[in-house]
Write a protein that holds these residues in place. Structure first.
Motif, PDB file in Angstrom:
ATOM      1  N   SER A  64      37.889  38.429  44.323  1.00 14.05           N
ATOM      2  CA  SER A  64      38.944  38.061  43.367  1.00 14.05           C
ATOM      3  C   SER A  64      38.831  36.616  42.908  1.00 14.05           C
ATOM      4  CB  SER A  64      40.322  38.305  43.980  1.00 14.05           C
ATOM      5  OG  SER A  64      40.551  37.447  45.087  1.00 14.05           O
ATOM      6  N   GLN A  65      38.656  35.696  43.857  1.00 11.08           N
ATOM      7  CA  GLN A  65      38.492  34.269  43.555  1.00 11.08           C
ATOM      8  C   GLN A  65      39.542  33.760  42.567  1.00 11.08           C
ATOM      9  OE1 GLN A  65      34.331  33.334  42.704  1.00 11.08           O
ATOM     10  NE2 GLN A  65      33.653  34.900  44.145  1.00 11.08           N
ATOM     11  N   GLY A  66      40.766  34.292  42.702  1.00 11.61           N
ATOM     12  CA  GLY A  66      41.872  33.850  41.858  1.00 11.61           C
ATOM     13  C   GLY A  66      41.840  34.370  40.439  1.00 11.61           C
ATOM     14  N   GLN A  67      40.925  35.292  40.151  1.00 11.48           N
ATOM     15  CA  GLN A  67      40.780  35.795  38.783  1.00 11.48           C
ATOM     16  C   GLN A  67      41.305  37.220  38.604  1.00 11.48           C
ATOM     17  OE1 GLN A  67      36.840  34.728  36.876  1.00 11.48           O
ATOM     18  NE2 GLN A  67      36.322  34.291  39.011  1.00 11.48           N
ATOM     19  N   TYR A  68      41.287  38.017  39.677  1.00 10.60           N
ATOM     20  CA  TYR A  68      41.623  39.435  39.556  1.00 10.60           C
ATOM     21  C   TYR A  68      42.743  39.803  40.521  1.00 10.60           C
ATOM     22  CZ  TYR A  68      36.689  38.890  38.204  1.00 10.60           C
ATOM     23  OH  TYR A  68      35.509  38.428  37.677  1.00 10.60           O
ATOM     24  N   PRO A  69      43.661  40.667  40.085  1.00  9.84           N
ATOM     25  CA  PRO A  69      44.727  41.124  40.985  1.00  9.84           C
ATOM     26  C   PRO A  69      44.209  42.128  42.012  1.00  9.84           C
ATOM     27  CG  PRO A  69      44.884  42.271  38.899  1.00  9.84           C
ATOM     28  CD  PRO A  69      43.793  41.239  38.725  1.00  9.84           C
ATOM     29  N   ILE A  70      44.921  42.210  43.124  1.00  5.24           N
ATOM     30  CA  ILE A  70      44.611  43.162  44.187  1.00  5.24           C
ATOM     31  C   ILE A  70      45.727  44.202  44.201  1.00  5.24           C
ATOM     32  CG2 ILE A  70      44.281  43.465  46.672  1.00  5.24           C
ATOM     33  CD1 ILE A  70      43.368  40.483  46.714  1.00  5.24           C
ATOM     34  N   LEU A  71      45.356  45.453  43.963  1.00  4.55           N
ATOM     35  CA  LEU A  71      46.332  46.540  43.894  1.00  4.55           C
ATOM     36  C   LEU A  71      46.113  47.517  45.044  1.00  4.55           C
ATOM     37  CD1 LEU A  71      46.237  47.245  40.046  1.00  4.55           C
ATOM     38  CD2 LEU A  71      47.944  45.914  41.313  1.00  4.55           C
ATOM     39  N   TYR A  72      47.189  48.212  45.414  1.00  2.00           N
ATOM     40  CA  TYR A  72      47.135  49.140  46.545  1.00  2.00           C
ATOM     41  C   TYR A  72      46.985  50.585  46.101  1.00  2.00           C
ATOM     42  CZ  TYR A  72      48.655  45.637  49.974  1.00  2.00           C
ATOM     43  OH  TYR A  72      48.735  44.549  50.807  1.00  2.00           O
ATOM     44  N   THR A  73      46.278  51.340  46.928  1.00  2.00           N
ATOM     45  CA  THR A  73      46.188  52.782  46.764  1.00  2.00           C
ATOM     46  C   THR A  73      46.316  53.452  48.119  1.00  2.00           C
ATOM     47  OG1 THR A  73      44.855  54.619  45.890  1.00  2.00           O
ATOM     48  CG2 THR A  73      43.661  52.840  46.975  1.00  2.00           C
ATOM     49  N   HIS A  74      46.718  54.717  48.104  1.00  2.00           N
ATOM     50  CA  HIS A  74      46.644  55.514  49.330  1.00  2.00           C
ATOM     51  C   HIS A  74      45.199  55.993  49.478  1.00  2.00           C
ATOM     52  CE1 HIS A  74      50.878  55.208  48.972  1.00  2.00           C
ATOM     53  NE2 HIS A  74      51.031  56.190  48.093  1.00  2.00           N
TER      54      HIS A  74
END
Length: 363
Positions: A85-95
């Motif tokens: 990510s390096q502050g550029q991309y969001p982190i989203l959750y999945t099952h």
């Protein structure tokens, strides 16, 4: 007559002085309120909190063109994703077997050109990968490995020519979480380790030989015996940022490396899901992540905030069931106490603003 005139003058002066003082007090109070604000990022479920973070930090001024997808129960993979990510991309959750609607909605809104899936098929299934492809029209890139430690090494490859390697435990999330924004600031990778240094970790350290290494956390999870192994593989002896507990580690890291940060995140040291959503946003804002218990915030963390005169905004991760309102009350009271200890400015009355009869009496 003269006595009444003097009484009138005195009353007018008192009134004018009172109004001037009230105005100055209000201005001082407003300045204090503007200096420090608290914003809570919460949602009904962990995937909702992750989307809230994405909406807040990765849609303006431009939308993030890549997204990272992690299993909502796999904290180690979420930590490793910060190497990407390096502050550029969001982190989203999945099952594991299905994608939550909040995450699918985020993907539809962002329309990313690339999605990274963290972990193997036992972590995020091919069915979820198929859902991603249906939304963005492209097969996602999977960053996997035999275990969490190999996933960590594989994710570290996304940081080209790292200036440092931050080594922390992959057994609990707290130390690795607070290491993420620090690693971004230092252009470093985060490398997860277990009770021993894995062969894949040794190989990675050897590949970036002579780069400075730093251990985040105490000797309970990254024992002193491992320091020599790290030194042998990396060619440099590691420094260590530790503390009596996870809260002290977060405070120590913040005081040492984010002493002038304008922003900070306050996350749970007991529940990982909402806390991990903050990692990429903290990287982006060059902000530390401080940890707290649900009902009690440590003096070390409060001191880290007080010592930073530049701190103007605190983002709180999760709802009241994660971090209680009483904790935020303590934070506000502590920081406002710093302002109230400053001496009040002297009251100055502009004579030209007084009634004419008062001005004449003073001449």
């Amino acid at each position: 007559m003269k006595q009444k005139r003097l009484q009138s003058v005195a009353l007018s002066l008192l009134l004018a002085g009172s109004l001037a003082f009230t105005g100055m007090f209000a201005t001082t109070a407003n300045a204090a309120a503007e200096k420090f604000t608290v914003t809570r990022l919460s949602g009904a479920r962990r995937e909702d909190v992750a989307k809230k973070v994405s909406d807040t930090f990765f849609t303006k001024p431009t939308k993030a063109d890549r997204v990272i997808l992690v299993n909502d129960l796999a904290f180690a993979d979420a930590i490793s994703s910060t190497n990407i990510s390096q502050g550029q991309y969001p982190i989203l959750y999945t099952h594991k077997a299905s994608m939550p609607e909040a995450t699918a909605k985020a993907l539809r809104e962002l329309k990313p050109s690339e999605v990274y899936i963290m972990g193997g098929k036992n972590s995020v299934s091919e069915a979820v990968a198929g859902e991603v492809k249906n939304i963005i029209g492209k097969t996602p890139v999977r960053v996997g490995g035999r275990d969490r430690y190999e996933v960590s090494v594989n994710s570290a490859q996304f940081r080209k020519a790292p200036q440092k390697v931050m080594i922390t435990t992959g057994q609990v999330y707290s130390d690795a979480l607070v290491a993420a924004p620090y690693a971004q600031k230092e252009k470093a990778t985060v490398l997860l380790v277990g009770n021993t240094l894995s062969q894949s970790a040794k190989n990675y350290l050897n590949s970036v030989s002579k780069v400075q290494t730093e251990i985040i956390g105490g000797k309970r999870y990254v024992p002193a015996a491992m320091e020599q192994e790290i030194a042998y593989s990396a060619g440099t002896y590691p420094n260590r940022i530790g503390g009596a507990d996870r809260y002290e580690v977060s405070a120590s890291l913040a005081k040492k490396n984010f002493g002038n940060a304008q922003y900070a995140f306050l996350a749970s040291g007991q529940v990982f899901s909402d806390a991990l959503s903050a990692s990429s946003a903290a990287q982006k804002l060059n902000a530390p992540i401080l940890l707290t218990q649900k009902h009690v915030i440590s003096s070390a963390v409060l001191d880290a905030m007080k010592d930073n005169s530049k701190l103007s905004k605190l983002y709180v991760m999760g709802g009241v069931n994660t971090i209680a309102p009483s904790v935020l009350d303590t934070v506000k009271e502590t920081l406002n106490a710093e302002e109230s200890e400053k001496p009040s400015p002297r009251t100055v009355v502009d004579i030209s603003k007084l009634p004419e009869n008062v001005q004449k009496a003073l001449k």
